[in-house]
Design a protein around this motif. Structure first.
Motif, mmCIF file in Angstrom:
data_model
loop_
_atom_site.group_PDB
_atom_site.id
_atom_site.type_symbol
_atom_site.label_atom_id
_atom_site.label_comp_id
_atom_site.label_asym_id
_atom_site.label_seq_id
_atom_site.Cartn_x
_atom_site.Cartn_y
_atom_site.Cartn_z
ATOM 1 N N TYR B 351 42.544 -0.649 37.349
ATOM 2 C CA TYR B 351 41.899 -1.964 37.264
ATOM 3 C C TYR B 351 40.782 -1.965 36.221
ATOM 4 O O TYR B 351 40.739 -2.812 35.321
ATOM 5 C CB TYR B 351 41.353 -2.393 38.635
ATOM 6 N N ALA B 352 39.886 -0.967 36.333
ATOM 7 C CA ALA B 352 38.737 -0.913 35.421
ATOM 8 C C ALA B 352 39.176 -0.676 33.980
ATOM 9 O O ALA B 352 38.632 -1.273 33.038
ATOM 10 C CB ALA B 352 37.770 0.180 35.874
ATOM 11 N N ILE B 353 40.171 0.169 33.800
ATOM 12 C CA ILE B 353 40.654 0.437 32.440
ATOM 13 C C ILE B 353 41.225 -0.843 31.828
ATOM 14 O O ILE B 353 40.972 -1.159 30.672
ATOM 15 C CB ILE B 353 41.694 1.576 32.462
ATOM 16 N N MET B 354 41.971 -1.607 32.637
ATOM 17 C CA MET B 354 42.542 -2.841 32.090
ATOM 18 C C MET B 354 41.442 -3.845 31.754
ATOM 19 O O MET B 354 41.527 -4.547 30.738
ATOM 20 C CB MET B 354 43.562 -3.451 33.072
ATOM 21 N N GLN B 355 40.410 -3.913 32.568
ATOM 22 C CA GLN B 355 39.305 -4.829 32.240
ATOM 23 C C GLN B 355 38.633 -4.420 30.934
ATOM 24 O O GLN B 355 38.275 -5.270 30.103
ATOM 25 C CB GLN B 355 38.267 -4.876 33.380
ATOM 26 N N ALA B 356 38.459 -3.120 30.743
ATOM 27 C CA ALA B 356 37.844 -2.637 29.500
ATOM 28 C C ALA B 356 38.742 -2.945 28.302
ATOM 29 O O ALA B 356 38.261 -3.356 27.237
ATOM 30 C CB ALA B 356 37.583 -1.134 29.606
ATOM 31 N N LEU B 357 40.036 -2.802 28.493
ATOM 32 C CA LEU B 357 40.990 -3.129 27.414
ATOM 33 C C LEU B 357 40.913 -4.606 27.059
ATOM 34 O O LEU B 357 40.874 -4.976 25.877
ATOM 35 C CB LEU B 357 42.410 -2.815 27.881
ATOM 36 N N ILE B 358 40.922 -5.444 28.082
ATOM 37 C CA ILE B 358 40.879 -6.893 27.847
ATOM 38 C C ILE B 358 39.590 -7.257 27.109
ATOM 39 O O ILE B 358 39.591 -8.072 26.187
ATOM 40 C CB ILE B 358 41.026 -7.663 29.186
ATOM 41 N N ALA B 359 38.490 -6.613 27.501
ATOM 42 C CA ALA B 359 37.209 -6.874 26.826
ATOM 43 C C ALA B 359 37.270 -6.494 25.352
ATOM 44 O O ALA B 359 36.554 -7.056 24.520
ATOM 45 C CB ALA B 359 36.083 -6.124 27.529
ATOM 46 N N ARG B 360 38.120 -5.548 25.019
ATOM 47 C CA ARG B 360 38.287 -5.139 23.614
ATOM 48 C C ARG B 360 39.421 -5.905 22.929
ATOM 49 O O ARG B 360 39.795 -5.567 21.797
ATOM 50 C CB ARG B 360 38.568 -3.629 23.556
ATOM 51 N N GLY B 361 39.975 -6.918 23.599
ATOM 52 C CA GLY B 361 40.977 -7.763 22.943
ATOM 53 C C GLY B 361 42.412 -7.281 23.052
ATOM 54 O O GLY B 361 43.286 -7.774 22.338
ATOM 55 N N VAL B 362 42.654 -6.339 23.928
ATOM 56 C CA VAL B 362 44.039 -5.912 24.172
ATOM 57 C C VAL B 362 44.424 -6.403 25.568
ATOM 58 O O VAL B 362 43.893 -5.943 26.575
ATOM 59 C CB VAL B 362 44.190 -4.378 24.091
ATOM 60 N N ILE B 363 45.329 -7.391 25.592
ATOM 61 C CA ILE B 363 45.644 -8.045 26.854
ATOM 62 C C ILE B 363 46.950 -7.501 27.423
ATOM 63 O O ILE B 363 48.037 -7.800 26.941
ATOM 64 C CB ILE B 363 45.778 -9.569 26.676
ATOM 65 N N GLY B 364 46.791 -6.657 28.441
ATOM 66 C CA GLY B 364 47.928 -6.320 29.297
ATOM 67 C C GLY B 364 47.562 -6.888 30.644
ATOM 68 O O GLY B 364 46.731 -7.773 30.736
ATOM 69 N N ASP B 365 48.145 -6.377 31.722
ATOM 70 C CA ASP B 365 47.608 -6.780 33.013
ATOM 71 C C ASP B 365 47.711 -5.675 34.039
ATOM 72 O O ASP B 365 48.246 -4.592 33.768
ATOM 73 C CB ASP B 365 48.164 -8.123 33.506
ATOM 74 N N PHE B 366 47.149 -5.934 35.173
ATOM 75 C CA PHE B 366 47.026 -4.962 36.236
ATOM 76 C C PHE B 366 47.751 -5.476 37.454
ATOM 77 O O PHE B 366 47.682 -6.651 37.773
ATOM 78 C CB PHE B 366 45.533 -4.758 36.553
ATOM 79 N N ARG B 367 48.475 -4.590 38.113
ATOM 80 C CA ARG B 367 49.104 -4.962 39.373
ATOM 81 C C ARG B 367 48.720 -3.915 40.418
ATOM 82 O O ARG B 367 48.893 -2.718 40.191
ATOM 83 C CB ARG B 367 50.630 -5.035 39.237
ATOM 84 N N ALA B 368 48.168 -4.400 41.501
ATOM 85 C CA ALA B 368 47.651 -3.524 42.542
ATOM 86 C C ALA B 368 48.754 -2.578 43.034
ATOM 87 O O ALA B 368 49.915 -2.976 43.084
ATOM 88 C CB ALA B 368 47.123 -4.373 43.708
ATOM 89 N N PRO B 369 48.421 -1.347 43.413
ATOM 90 C CA PRO B 369 47.055 -0.828 43.465
ATOM 91 C C PRO B 369 46.601 -0.110 42.181
ATOM 92 O O PRO B 369 45.415 0.052 41.991
ATOM 93 C CB PRO B 369 47.136 0.182 44.621
ATOM 94 N N ASP B 370 47.508 0.274 41.316
ATOM 95 C CA ASP B 370 47.073 1.168 40.225
ATOM 96 C C ASP B 370 47.942 1.084 38.978
ATOM 97 O O ASP B 370 48.044 2.034 38.214
ATOM 98 C CB ASP B 370 47.049 2.630 40.734
ATOM 99 N N ILE B 371 48.606 -0.064 38.773
ATOM 100 C CA ILE B 371 49.565 -0.179 37.668
ATOM 101 C C ILE B 371 48.985 -0.984 36.505
ATOM 102 O O ILE B 371 48.502 -2.104 36.697
ATOM 103 C CB ILE B 371 50.861 -0.885 38.138
#
Lengths: 414, 414
Positions: B351-371
């Motif tokens: 989750y946190a890694i994806m948020q950091a990625l999105i903040a840097r302009g790389v948009i993927g997404d997260f699916r619980a619990p760890d994907i």
């Protein structure tokens, strides 16, 4: 209507009309008198800008992030709470989603399930077709547990009995404009232990509705008629708070889950009205609908109703004055208390006459086999428009324009 | 992927890419690498103009007449016939309407009804939640006649038996990207007399699908992912011609009637695919969707698939090179034949890694619990984008950016 009617008088009525300022909020094409807002409302001017914004900025630029930053996730509830104010419901009792037909299926099936010992769904013949068709679907998929009974409105009151699971009625009739006494029928249903579901498609934004005042159980309604939400706009539904915790509806999609993004395998309905949601919100349609809803919420429904009644009375008076002996009969009640915001006329050449009217820029509509419908939308229609529309109709009859062969062949789908 | 990978090489791949020309047909915000087209596709440039046109001209000016003059009445069929070409269906076998969830309910309930002596609906645990939730709704409202059985995919083949009414599977898994062998499972279902319903939400426009080639019975799919139809776009459904005359679906609304505007009291299903329609078409959403569908139809699906596979292999190779020992594991199959158009990674700090990625302009997404999910959309994504995305991800891991407290709190809904 006792005053001597003439166009000058009606212009004065328009000048004195407290709702007149709303008209400029709508886009009204030139040379058109639009009396079909009961079928498809006109476009609020801001709707175009809103469509551009939700498509170009929210989708185009913000993309998936819009679920959070542009609050797509709350759109069904936010709009529902606004519509709640138009129908006498509380916060958290109305939500926007799907179509009127889909929402009827959800709530009718849920109502039947709440009444395990009862076998009847009661409605009336000639109800709006989709209502009857959807109820036939509920019946068929109950494998014989419930049956739809359609009962003429004069016998309805007596037909509601201890075996009635749910009564499903359209408050204002789509064809005749006749309006039920919502309080009396709701009380009757409850007296017999039945639930009641009101279709408000021809009521919301047109006549005052007080769902909690009358104690209604369920309601559904349309976004694209008097709410001016755009073609095929999402619909809405109402579930009285007292039923929300126990309501089980069959279309248990992920947006109705207590925690959709936990992505668990087992359905757990959301605690409140959200349990009636099914799939992903149609964001563009719902965003455009919000513009129309906002305008309606800004209007005083008491004034809307007063103008609507006055317009209906004016139309009936002018028809009586100008169209005597030309084969028209009034289908709608002359008593405004029993009429919604439309007046319907019967004429055996109804289809051709309506085509001729449309060709002259007066837009009403036709409902088979012989009904001409004229809708009154107080936010954007003027009294002089009604005068002018009847003038055109009288002229068409005087010239026999409707006899033109191009108006005789039924090519139109609606 | 044996070549020595570097950014220059990937730029050459982009220059040689036969699909490269499609990119300029889409609006791609600056400084953004969008790898989330498997969740919400990007906006085709023409979509904004189309939205303006359907709102401003068709609704605003033409109003109710648009059902005829702007062909709103045929929109579900016209779009369906275009999508049919993407999924190996014939004219008149696909139609656009409602949401994926609503359409699944219609077809699953109809399938169960076609199999009166059979009691099982088979799906897999971990299927997209709405699929399982809707099937639980079908089960519940069957009053015990059918039960949903979820079977791990390794045991699926053997679990399909003579008591199986319908098998409901998602062709490409939303979380792992794993792809079923559609031909083998369809054949297995038919061998046992079961029907099969494929959810193509993560397939249509991403991987070649040949519904009639494999003999599928039913399918549903999504408009807002690889078809780039806009947020909450209408969905589609497929019914093989051989089933159309007997199919009875519960959501029998007026648009599914043989003659909706005859306004009769009794439901009579339309003869063909139209019987799966329910309420009024969401015209604005469907019109915008058509732009995305037209672009996809213009692309060669063989080339789309080839580029998608190459992108997936590139991403996996780069992840292996650059993210070794940082806690990532590959969830998707390394075998492209078993993978759709996305690659998923597992990381306990996903989750946190994806948020950091999105903040840097790389948009993927997260699916619980760890994907963490990364989607590949060959019409608008470049090979260099994948290089750059992995560079950013590696940099985030090197700097420990994901440890920032703002990325740890789960505030996002999707």
């Amino acid at each position: 209507m006792t005053e001597q009617l003439n166009r000058d008088l009606l212009q004065r009525w328009d000048q004195e009309d407290e709702l007149a300022g709303f008209r400029e909020q709508f886009h009204l094409p030139d040379n058109l008198i639009y009396m079909n807002g009961n079928s498809l409302g006109v476009m609020p001017r801001q709707a175009l800008a809103r469509a551009q914004d939700v498509v170009g900025r929210e989708w185009g630029n913000d993309l998936i992030r819009s679920w959070n930053i542009n609050h797509w996730i709350d759109l069904p509830q936010r709009l529902g709470n606004k519509i709640a104010r138009l129908v006498g419901a509380d916060e958290g009792e109305v939500i926007v989603c799907d179509s009127t037909s889909v929402n009827l299926f959800k709530l009718a099936a849920a109502a039947v399930r709440m009444q395990p010992g009862r076998s009847k769904i009661i409605s009336e013949p000639g109800n709006f077709p989709t209502d009857l068709y959807v109820l036939q679907g509920v019946e068929q998929f109950s494998d014989g547990r419930v049956q739809l009974h359609t009962v003429e409105r004069e016998q309805l009151f007596d037909a509601i009995d201890e075996d009635t699971a749910v009564v499903v009625l359209t408050h204002v009739h789509y064809k005749s404009g006749s309006m039920f006494d919502m309080a009396a029928l709701t009380a009757r249903a409850h007296e017999k232990g039945a639930l009641i579901l009101w279709d408000l498609s021809h009521s919301t934004g047109a006549v005052p509705v007080d769902l909690n005042g009358v104690g209604a159980d369920f309601a559904i309604g349309c976004g694209y008629k008097y709410l001016n939400g755009g073609p095929g706009a999402p619909a809405f539904l109402f579930v009285a708070r007292r039923h929300q915790a126990t309501l089980q509806q069959p279309l248990s999609g992920w947006f109705g889950h207590a925690n959709p993004f936990a992505m668990r395998d087992d359905y757990e309905p959301a605690p409140g009205i959200e349990r009636t949601l099914c799939g992903t919100t149609s964001v563009i349609g719902a965003s455009v609908l919000e513009v129309g809803v906002d305008l309606m919420v800004a209007a005083d429904m008491t004034k809307v109703r007063a103008k609507s009644v006055k317009m209906g009375e004016l139309f009936i008076a002018l028809v009586e004055q100008r169209l005597q002996g030309l084969g028209f009969t009034l289908v709608s009640s002359k008593d405004s208390a029993q009429r919604g915001s439309q007046v319907s006329l019967r004429h055996e050449q109804g289809y051709a006459i309506m085509q001729a009217l449309i060709a002259r820029g007066v837009i009403g509509d036709f409902r088979a086999p012989d009904i001409l419908r004229f809708g009154f939308t107080p936010l954007y229609l003027r009294y002089v428009d009604i005068w002018d529309a009847v003038e055109v109709l009288a002229d068409i009859m005087a010239r026999g324009e409707w006899q033109s062969s191009e108006y005789q062949v039924r090519t139109k789908v609606t």
